[in-house]
Write a protein that holds these residues in place. Structure first.
Motif, PDB file in Angstrom:
ATOM      1  N   ASP A 112      63.169   2.676  -5.969  1.00 16.51           N
ATOM      2  CA  ASP A 112      63.669   1.740  -4.968  1.00 16.51           C
ATOM      3  C   ASP A 112      64.037   2.443  -3.666  1.00 16.51           C
ATOM      4  O   ASP A 112      64.048   1.837  -2.605  1.00 16.51           O
ATOM      5  CB  ASP A 112      64.892   0.991  -5.514  1.00 16.51           C
ATOM      6  CG  ASP A 112      64.497   0.053  -6.657  1.00 16.51           C
ATOM      7  OD1 ASP A 112      63.505  -0.684  -6.498  1.00 16.51           O
ATOM      8  OD2 ASP A 112      65.161   0.079  -7.693  1.00 16.51           O
ATOM      9  N   ALA A 113      64.371   3.725  -3.765  1.00 21.35           N
ATOM     10  CA  ALA A 113      64.708   4.501  -2.575  1.00 21.35           C
ATOM     11  C   ALA A 113      64.302   5.946  -2.802  1.00 21.35           C
ATOM     12  O   ALA A 113      64.366   6.452  -3.926  1.00 21.35           O
ATOM     13  CB  ALA A 113      66.208   4.423  -2.288  1.00 21.35           C
ATOM     14  N   LEU A 168      72.969   2.261  -6.596  1.00 19.52           N
ATOM     15  CA  LEU A 168      71.753   3.051  -6.739  1.00 19.52           C
ATOM     16  C   LEU A 168      72.027   4.170  -7.732  1.00 19.52           C
ATOM     17  O   LEU A 168      73.088   4.800  -7.678  1.00 19.52           O
ATOM     18  CB  LEU A 168      71.339   3.678  -5.402  1.00 19.52           C
ATOM     19  CG  LEU A 168      70.673   2.773  -4.375  1.00 19.52           C
ATOM     20  CD1 LEU A 168      70.501   3.506  -3.053  1.00 19.52           C
ATOM     21  CD2 LEU A 168      69.323   2.274  -4.879  1.00 19.52           C
TER      22      LEU A 168
END
Length: 180
Positions: free
Chosen positions: A134-135, A108
């Motif tokens: 994505d996060a 990430l």
């Protein structure tokens, strides 16, 4: 080893104290002191050399998630950008397609935002929620204070602008990431 201002030993101890506050044992902290990887905000590190160190650490510790900087390095710090470049290099190379899936490791990258968003603190929550990622991590008040305490461990680096950073930076409470 964080020796840009000739404080490498002090900064190693500060890192260990900070990690301890965050629940990371000293045995999980690796400090690389290599002449070709100098602590210098203007020096880009050798991609292949750094990638080899990172991959060795991932394999040795059975790491399944790496969180690193993106191509902007959050603050434009060349060493930070080098970490992203090394992971991207390894991730895109043939050997990583063999190794990363086997160890189940995902990467990430922390989104670099513009200066305005960087210093809008909690006001950036709505925009961060609306933009693709994505996060997204939004810390509680207790977690934010824990992050500030961990930052305070780095006394040798607490210059005036880092105090402003700890008060107003969205990164102290909001972090948006994307998969590499």
């Amino acid at each position: 080893s964080g020796n840009y201002y000739h404080q490498g030993e002090i900064r190693k101890k500060e890192l260990e104290q900070s990690c301890f506050l965050l629940g990371i044992p000293a045995s999980n902290v690796t400090v690389i002191d290599h002449r070709d990887l100098p602590d210098n905000p203007a020096v880009e590190w050798d991609t292949r050399l750094l990638a080899a160190f990172v991959l060795k650490h991932i394999e040795a510790n059975s790491i399944n998630l790496v969180v690193t900087f993106d191509a902007g390095g959050v603050s434009g710090h060349a060493n930070h950008i080098s970490l992203y470049t090394a992971l991207r290099y390894k991730y895109c190379c043939f050997e990583i397609f063999i190794l990363f899936p086997c160890v189940g490791c995902r990467v990430l990258v922390l989104e670099s935002v513009n200066l305005f968003r960087k210093y809008t603190s909690v006001l950036d929550v709505l925009l961060s929620c609306l933009l693709p990622r994505d996060a997204l991590f939004i810390l509680t008040e207790e977690e934010t204070e824990q992050a500030r305490e961990a930052m305070r461990c780095h006394r040798s680096q607490l210059l005036w602008f880092r105090h402003i950073y700890m008060l107003f930076s969205r990164y102290m409470m909001i972090n948006s990431l994307r998969l590499l």
